[in-house]
Design an enzyme around this catalytic site. Structure first.
Site, PDB file in Angstrom:
ATOM      1  N   LYS A  11       0.820  -1.215   0.000  1.00  0.00           N
ATOM      2  CA  LYS A  11       0.000   0.000   0.000  1.00  0.00           C
ATOM      3  C   LYS A  11       0.860   1.274   0.000  1.00  0.00           C
ATOM      4  O   LYS A  11       2.054   1.233   0.319  1.00  0.00           O
ATOM      5  CB  LYS A  11      -0.926  -0.026   1.221  1.00  0.00           C
ATOM      6  N   TYR A  67     -12.554  -1.911  -3.663  1.00  0.00           N
ATOM      7  CA  TYR A  67     -13.057  -2.076  -2.301  1.00  0.00           C
ATOM      8  C   TYR A  67     -14.582  -1.958  -2.223  1.00  0.00           C
ATOM      9  O   TYR A  67     -15.114  -1.640  -1.154  1.00  0.00           O
ATOM     10  CB  TYR A  67     -12.409  -1.045  -1.378  1.00  0.00           C
ATOM     11  N   ASN A 113      -1.785  -0.141   7.117  1.00  0.00           N
ATOM     12  CA  ASN A 113      -1.306  -1.460   7.550  1.00  0.00           C
ATOM     13  C   ASN A 113      -0.425  -2.135   6.497  1.00  0.00           C
ATOM     14  O   ASN A 113      -0.272  -3.351   6.494  1.00  0.00           O
ATOM     15  CB  ASN A 113      -2.497  -2.347   7.970  1.00  0.00           C
ATOM     16  N   HIS A 171      -2.185  -5.550   1.617  1.00  0.00           N
ATOM     17  CA  HIS A 171      -3.515  -6.128   1.460  1.00  0.00           C
ATOM     18  C   HIS A 171      -3.358  -7.558   0.958  1.00  0.00           C
ATOM     19  O   HIS A 171      -2.402  -7.865   0.250  1.00  0.00           O
ATOM     20  CB  HIS A 171      -4.331  -5.325   0.424  1.00  0.00           C
ATOM     21  N   GLU A 176      -9.907 -10.142  -7.537  1.00  0.00           N
ATOM     22  CA  GLU A 176      -8.869  -9.121  -7.292  1.00  0.00           C
ATOM     23  C   GLU A 176      -7.686  -9.273  -8.256  1.00  0.00           C
ATOM     24  O   GLU A 176      -7.139  -8.274  -8.729  1.00  0.00           O
ATOM     25  CB  GLU A 176      -8.389  -9.213  -5.833  1.00  0.00           C
TER      26      GLU A 176
HETATM   27  P1  CMP Z   1      -7.407  -4.443   3.783  1.00  0.00           P
HETATM   28  O1  CMP Z   1      -6.998  -5.829   4.147  1.00  0.00           O
HETATM   29  O2  CMP Z   1      -6.819  -3.847   2.559  1.00  0.00           O
HETATM   30  O3  CMP Z   1      -9.009  -4.387   3.666  1.00  0.00           O
HETATM   31  C1  CMP Z   1      -9.756  -3.212   3.885  1.00  0.00           C
HETATM   32  C2  CMP Z   1      -8.917  -2.104   4.441  1.00  0.00           C
HETATM   33  O4  CMP Z   1      -9.642  -1.067   5.081  1.00  0.00           O
HETATM   34  C3  CMP Z   1      -8.033  -2.659   5.544  1.00  0.00           C
HETATM   35  O5  CMP Z   1      -7.033  -3.487   5.010  1.00  0.00           O
HETATM   36  C4  CMP Z   1      -7.548  -1.374   6.197  1.00  0.00           C
HETATM   37  O6  CMP Z   1      -6.457  -0.775   5.474  1.00  0.00           O
HETATM   38  C5  CMP Z   1      -8.755  -0.429   6.011  1.00  0.00           C
HETATM   39  N1  CMP Z   1      -9.480  -0.168   7.255  1.00  0.00           N
HETATM   40  C6  CMP Z   1      -9.563   1.031   7.840  1.00  0.00           C
HETATM   41  N2  CMP Z   1     -10.311   0.960   8.947  1.00  0.00           N
HETATM   42  C7  CMP Z   1     -10.698  -0.319   9.079  1.00  0.00           C
HETATM   43  C8  CMP Z   1     -11.485  -1.013  10.053  1.00  0.00           C
HETATM   44  N3  CMP Z   1     -12.022  -0.409  11.113  1.00  0.00           N
HETATM   45  N4  CMP Z   1     -11.675  -2.355   9.879  1.00  0.00           N
HETATM   46  C9  CMP Z   1     -11.149  -2.998   8.802  1.00  0.00           C
HETATM   47  N5  CMP Z   1     -10.388  -2.367   7.845  1.00  0.00           N
HETATM   48  C10 CMP Z   1     -10.158  -1.051   7.995  1.00  0.00           C
END
Ligand code: CMP
Length: 139
Positions: A11, A51, A114, A117, A128
């Protein structure tokens, strides 16, 4: 054991912090084969489509803004049980809750920022991967 493919994304937070090499090293060390890889910037439409499953979540707007804030690296990975293996390598979505030694625990800074993904199921992985790569990219 079943050979699977999954989509990984490095990311924008990780790319901006110069962590692409570190994350690719971890991908290799874990035994994944990189089938296809590209650096690109998402448009708002790209991020919203990718998303779409989260469109009603309170964090959706912030997530789209974050994912369009800079270059990211999209990667099609292959391995035995690649989907769960990559999720184990990344750790829990929230870095604060991720296990020691995982990418998100070691490198992530918040539930949104984070670093990576990963697809969560075979159908999601198929959607995806095809969102970013053509059949010839994956041959
Ligand atoms: P990802 O695994 O890419 O899937 C959805 C993304 O939303 C997640 O990682 C985070 O980067 C983002 N995100 C932000 N807030 C939340 C939350 N409260 N719960 C889950 N995903 C979140």
């Amino acid at each position: 054991m079943v050979v699977q493919r999954t989509l990984a994304i490095i990311k924008p937070d990780a790319v901006k912090r110069g962590l692409t090499g570190e994350i690719l090293s971890r991908i290799h060390a874990a035994g994944f084969h990189i089938v296809a890889i590209r650096s690109q910037r998402l448009t708002q439409k790209d991020a919203e489509g990718f998303y779409a499953v989260h469109r009603d979540r309170p964090f959706f707007r912030d997530l789209v803004e974050f994912m369009t804030s800079g270059k990211l690296v999209v990667i099609a990975l292959e391995a035995d049980n690649a989907i769960s293996k990559w999720r184990d390598t990344m750790g829990a979505t929230d870095p604060a809750k991720a296990a020691p030694g995982t990418i998100r625990k070691d490198l992530g800074t918040s539930i949104q920022n984070n670093c990576t993904h990963g697809s969560d199921a075979p159908q999601t992985a198929a959607f995806e991967i095809s969102y970013f790569f053509t059949a010839s990219d994956l041959a």
